[in-house]
Write a protein that holds these residues in place. Structure first.
Motif, PDB file in Angstrom:
ATOM      1  N   SER A  82      45.463  39.694  58.692  1.00  0.00           N
ATOM      2  CA  SER A  82      45.924  39.494  57.319  1.00  0.00           C
ATOM      3  C   SER A  82      45.621  40.707  56.465  1.00  0.00           C
ATOM      4  O   SER A  82      46.454  41.153  55.675  1.00  0.00           O
ATOM      5  N   LEU A 137      45.940  41.304  44.555  1.00  0.00           N
ATOM      6  CA  LEU A 137      45.014  42.437  44.504  1.00  0.00           C
ATOM      7  C   LEU A 137      45.693  43.670  43.925  1.00  0.00           C
ATOM      8  O   LEU A 137      45.100  44.419  43.148  1.00  0.00           O
ATOM      9  N   THR A 152      42.103  32.667  49.753  1.00  0.00           N
ATOM     10  CA  THR A 152      43.527  32.413  49.580  1.00  0.00           C
ATOM     11  C   THR A 152      43.997  31.361  50.579  1.00  0.00           C
ATOM     12  O   THR A 152      44.814  30.506  50.257  1.00  0.00           O
ATOM     13  N   SER A 165      39.930  43.665  50.979  1.00  0.00           N
ATOM     14  CA  SER A 165      40.824  42.494  51.028  1.00  0.00           C
ATOM     15  C   SER A 165      40.383  41.396  52.001  1.00  0.00           C
ATOM     16  O   SER A 165      40.659  40.225  51.743  1.00  0.00           O
ATOM     17  N   VAL A 222      49.524  35.893  52.859  1.00  0.00           N
ATOM     18  CA  VAL A 222      49.107  37.294  52.839  1.00  0.00           C
ATOM     19  C   VAL A 222      49.842  38.051  51.728  1.00  0.00           C
ATOM     20  O   VAL A 222      49.268  38.913  51.049  1.00  0.00           O
ATOM     21  N   ALA A 236      48.156  43.045  54.345  1.00  0.00           N
ATOM     22  CA  ALA A 236      48.053  43.103  52.878  1.00  0.00           C
ATOM     23  C   ALA A 236      47.834  44.525  52.378  1.00  0.00           C
ATOM     24  O   ALA A 236      48.303  44.874  51.295  1.00  0.00           O
ATOM     25  N   ILE A 267      48.084  37.473  48.572  1.00  0.00           N
ATOM     26  CA  ILE A 267      46.872  38.300  48.497  1.00  0.00           C
ATOM     27  C   ILE A 267      47.225  39.716  48.062  1.00  0.00           C
ATOM     28  O   ILE A 267      46.610  40.287  47.157  1.00  0.00           O
ATOM     29  N   PHE A 282      39.041  38.312  50.491  1.00  0.00           N
ATOM     30  CA  PHE A 282      39.876  37.388  49.731  1.00  0.00           C
ATOM     31  C   PHE A 282      40.726  36.499  50.630  1.00  0.00           C
ATOM     32  O   PHE A 282      41.327  35.555  50.167  1.00  0.00           O
ATOM     33  N   VAL A 283      40.792  36.878  51.926  1.00  0.00           N
ATOM     34  CA  VAL A 283      41.684  36.139  52.824  1.00  0.00           C
ATOM     35  C   VAL A 283      41.296  34.662  52.958  1.00  0.00           C
ATOM     36  O   VAL A 283      42.136  33.781  52.758  1.00  0.00           O
TER      37      VAL A 283
END
Lengths: 647, 254
Positions: A289, A580, A261, A254, A573, A293, A576, A257-258
């Motif tokens: 984050s 996901l 996003t 993850s 968050v 998440a 995200i 991807f922070v």
């Protein structure tokens, strides 16, 4: 050294309480699942039941045992996942403190020793707090199981020595496991990091994150591909494993991807100062984050993945009935009435299918081990008229012929985990008569298991057939109006009549109902546990940012603006986590679709949209509210007192 | 030859506590490589107070970090208390920090959750040494904080916090005290008090001090002042006046 932990506890209690609670609830869930599991696995069969009734009650308990076994597995999985992610996060948050210890002469071993002994202590506290919680958890699980009819209403369970020991060992074990990797990382912290003001510039995507994340992701993809070629039950099991492995894989990955996003949010809130600040904070606080998440990803994957799988299967079972049954009407009645339907005017074919109270012991070959085994069955056995059955069902036999279903013979449905052999002998007990039945034909695996075994009607004494529940498939003569025939059957008082479509839909709805209940038993407590973990992470992240917030206030942000900024971040968050988690759900349901396509010839997916809406709302509300409250608490001190304080 | 009053044997007659030979330290990736230390060779003599001055970005802090074994050097050698620490293992460097080095920083770096007394005792605990309450109190008394032993850092003024940090650094009786801008965050009265304490350590106990500073007043209290510019030692002055230091610094910055 330990005094340091204690004094750290005073300053950073949310960190430690959060970690301890994650252990406590995990321990409570594991213990309660185990004790209910143990009680269901050794059921008290009351005296005075016939042999068959006792066996069928045993089947009920077996079903509940399987369900609780899955619940126990899920609880253990969540405990391991949540505790390790919480502990790793708390260690990451203390990076600067730990670097200072290194600077003052602390050795690597000492740091690891400190963190590991803290973990043992927190694990012990978690066990102590969690054990008393297991009784209410078990009560809730029992109430669900009995309320939903999975177990008789007089079911009780009690802790045993081994359930307590196992749960306690799990609690301390997961605490140690959770901190093991984190402590190894912590011991590599360089002393110089203590001198950087707030720059915990540690790489978030560590080697172990990459390796484990990619391995699990690869494994999940393989699972998704496998599920397209395996039978339906295996596909279901694989899908459930997929929600777990995929959930962990994406929570490990993850951090990637922070920033993306953050960028999307930055663009969406273009021009607003708070949006820009929030985007910058997301970039800077990737570790934070990701920690928030992670439990959300797993929560979404499990809840929606399992719900989607189960409701897709229920829908598929209705679809399967509609596709395999070649008839116009279905009559539900007793066996006696069922045998009179054929005589009604306008009925071309009537296939009575009468449930037989019978026990079977069948020889099978286990596909995994290739070993011959015996399996006993006490339900799903129906007496049919082979010719009428063949006329009203579109079953493609895997072998043999329905025409051979004569005399002491049986037709059985294959399951993906077992192989049947044509001509093999099934021993059967019908009333007080022992029979040996030859396997005459093999039906392909179906989702519905209510008529897995067919025996010829003449095998069963008329007396036993007359009172047994039955359903009769009716095809009307050419040029006859099915509604008129239905009216005539009703007029003759031969039972409840419905069209095949209505009947299939009702069966599907009934299955759906069972599946929803299964889902609730499985996920209710685990889901709350995962939600607690999400809230936990938000609280820890927020309270650790006191100084951060103070600095932005000194720069000129008002307290409400700081709260707004933190809220935007936490919602980013949330997005995200939902995204996901949604990816995992999509992969899982793709597997289910492929499985159903193979089983019944058409891909059936029932996406749980309502539940998705609920999950999205709850996630935004819970995380938003927690973020606001935590930020308000963290901004209570006058900012200058925090900015000026140097440690 | 025995130096100081704490019985630490330093065999070297030249009595050098810390020595850097041709030390090079670079930062950044290939394209944007920055040379923070460009072949620095110098000595911090035992029992004396050396100040390192220079404009921002001259490599002062890097010099201190390399001398204390907190940062690896890219080339050259570092000796501390008569042993080469250039390629010391983590365990060796940890032992070095425990027994031979004390640190004081601009940002104090006290552990906020511990009292003054506990902060001072921390290095002893980490070194697994016996913690004598009287030693700890004596260390705090030596910096004039006998009445503040149970206070936490946020209950102390900046000057008091820095004195706790000094007591913490001295409690293990280190061979070298490294001070990074020790007065940088203090008002002038508190700064003077801290500098007085450092001076006392050198005079009364023969403490070796290596100090990085921006402040000409602080630098002028040292026995020797080294001037650093672009990663090189460009000048040395013995016991200069504050104005001479300021003037020299102004020339380097201009």
């Amino acid at each position: 050294m330990f005094r340091l932990s204690l004094s750290t506890f005073r300053d950073r209690w949310p960190l430690f309480i959060g970690a301890m609670l994650s252990v406590a609830v995990g321990v409570a869930l594991v213990e309660s699942s185990l004790r209910v599991l143990a009680a269901a696995a050794t059921p008290p069969i009351p005296p005075g039941l016939s042999e068959l009734e006792a066996l069928q009650l045993g089947d009920t308990y077996d079903g509940a045992t399987t369900l609780m076994g899955m619940t126990a597995m899920l609880s253990t999985f969540l405990a391991v996942f949540i505790v390790s992610s919480t502990f790793a996060f708390t260690v990451a948050q203390r990076r600067r403190d730990l670097a200072l210890l290194r600077l003052l002469g602390g050795g690597r071993g000492q740091l690891r020793g400190l963190l590991l002994s803290e973990a043992v202590l927190l694990g012990l506290c978690g066990v102590a707090v969690g054990m008393p919680l297991s009784a209410p958890a078990a009560a809730a699980q029992t109430a669900m199981l009995t309320g939903f009819g999975f177990l008789p209403s007089d079911f009780t369970s009690a802790s045993a020595g081994w359930t307590v020991m196992t749960a306690a060992a799990t609690g301390i074990g997961v605490a140690l496991l959770g901190v093991l990797t984190a402590s190894r990382r912590a011991s590599r912290i360089r002393p110089l990091e203590a001198l950087r003001d707030s720059g915990t510039a540690a790489a978030v995507m560590t080697t172990s994150r990459w390796v484990i994340g990619l391995l699990l992701l690869g494994g999940s993809v393989v699972l998704a591909l496998l599920s397209q070629s395996a039978g339906l039950l295996i596909a279901l099991a694989l899908s459930m494993t997929l929600t777990m492995t995929g959930g962990i894989a994406l929570s490990l990955l993850s951090p990637l991807f922070v920033p993306l996003t953050g960028r999307v949010f930055g663009l969406a809130l273009r021009g607003s100062t708070l949006g820009g600040l929030a985007e910058a904070n997301l970039r800077a606080g990737v570790r934070r984050s990701a920690a928030t998440a992670a439990p959300l990803i797993v929560l979404v994957a499990l809840v929606l993945g399992l719900a989607g799988t189960l409701s897709s299967l229920a829908k598929a079972s209705g679809e399967e009935l509609a596709r395999t049954v070649d008839a116009d009407l279905v009559v539900e009645s007793t066996g006696a009435d069922a045998q009179r339907v054929a005589a009604v005017a306008g009925v071309a074919v009537a296939s009575p299918e009468i449930t037989v109270p019978m026990t079977l012991t069948m020889p099978v070959i286990d596909r995994d081990t290739d070993e011959p085994e015996e399996e006993s069955v006490h339900s799903g056995i129906v007496a049919v008229d082979p010719a009428a059955y063949a006329d009203t069902h579109r079953a493609k036999l895997l072998g043999g012929s329905l025409g051979d279903l004569r005399g002491e013979a049986i037709v059985a449905t294959e399951r993906s985990e077992q192989q049947l052999t044509l001509g093999s002998k099934f021993s059967a007990q019908l009333g007080d008569k022992a029979l040996s039945l030859r396997l005459a034909a093999i039906l392909p695996e179906r989702i519905s298991t209510s008529d897995d075994f067919l025996v010829p009607r003449e095998l069963v004494p008329a007396g036993a057939l007359a009172t047994a529940p039955a359903q009769t498939l009716v095809r009307v003569a050419d040029g006859t109006d099915p509604a008129a025939v239905a009216d005539r059957i009703r007029a003759a008082n031969l039972g409840t009549v419905s069209t095949v479509d209505t009947w299939a839909a009702a069966r599907s709805a009934q299955q759906q109902n069972t599946n929803v209940r299964t889902m609730i038993v499985l996920m209710a407590l685990s889901g709350l546990y995962a939600l607690m973990a999400v809230i936990n992470a938000v609280v820890i992240a927020g309270t650790e940012r006191k100084r951060d917030f103070a600095v932005t206030r000194v720069i000129g942000l008002s307290r409400p603006q700081v709260v707004g900024m933190a809220l935007i971040e936490s919602w980013a968050v949330t997005v995200i986590g939902l995204f996901l988690g949604g990816l995992v759900v999509a992969g899982t349901l793709a597997g289910v679709a492929a499985g159903t396509a193979r089983a019944i010839g058409v891909a059936v997916v029932d996406f749980p949209w309502t539940l998705l809406g609920v999950v999205v709302l709850v996630a935004f509300a819970a995380i938003g509210a927690t973020s606001v409250l935590t930020t308000l608490a963290a901004t209570r001190p006058r900012p200058i007192s925090l900015v000026a304080a140097r440690e | 030859m025995v130096l100081g009053n704490r019985g630490r044997n330093l065999v070297n007659v030249a009595a050098t506590a810390v020595e850097l030979r041709g030390v090079i330290r670079e930062y950044g990736a290939k394209q944007a490589r920055v040379r923070a230390l460009d072949g620095v060779s110098l000595r911090f003599p035992t029992g004396s107070w050396t100040a390192v001055m220079g404009p921002s970005g001259s490599g002062k802090s890097t010099l201190l970090h390399c001398a204390a074994g907190l940062e690896r050097v890219d080339a050259g050698q570092v000796f501390l208390a008569n042993r080469e620490i250039t390629a010391g293992s983590d365990a060796e460097l940890t032992a070095l920090r425990r027994r031979h080095i004390g640190f004081v920083f601009q940002t104090f770096n006290l552990v906020g959750s511990l009292t003054a007394e506990q902060n001072v005792a921390l290095p002893l605990r980490l070194a697994r040494m016996r913690v004598s309450k009287s030693d700890v109190r004596a260390a705090l008394a030596a910096v004039g904080l006998a009445d503040r032993v149970r206070h936490r850092p946020n209950e102390l003024s900046g000057g008091q916090q820095q004195r706790v940090a000094l007591a913490r650094a001295m409690v293990t009786r280190p061979a070298v005290l490294f001070a990074d801008e020790p007065t940088g965050a203090l008002d002038s009265a508190s700064a003077r008090l801290v500098l007085d304490l450092l001076g006392d350590l050198v005079v009364s106990t023969g403490q070796t001090i290596a100090m990085v500073t921006h402040d000409p007043v602080a630098a002028a209290r040292a026995d020797t002042v080294l001037f650093l510019s672009d990663g090189r030692v460009v000048d040395t002055a013995d016991r200069p006046s504050p104005s001479a230091v300021a003037e020299r610094l102004a020339r380097l910055e201009g």
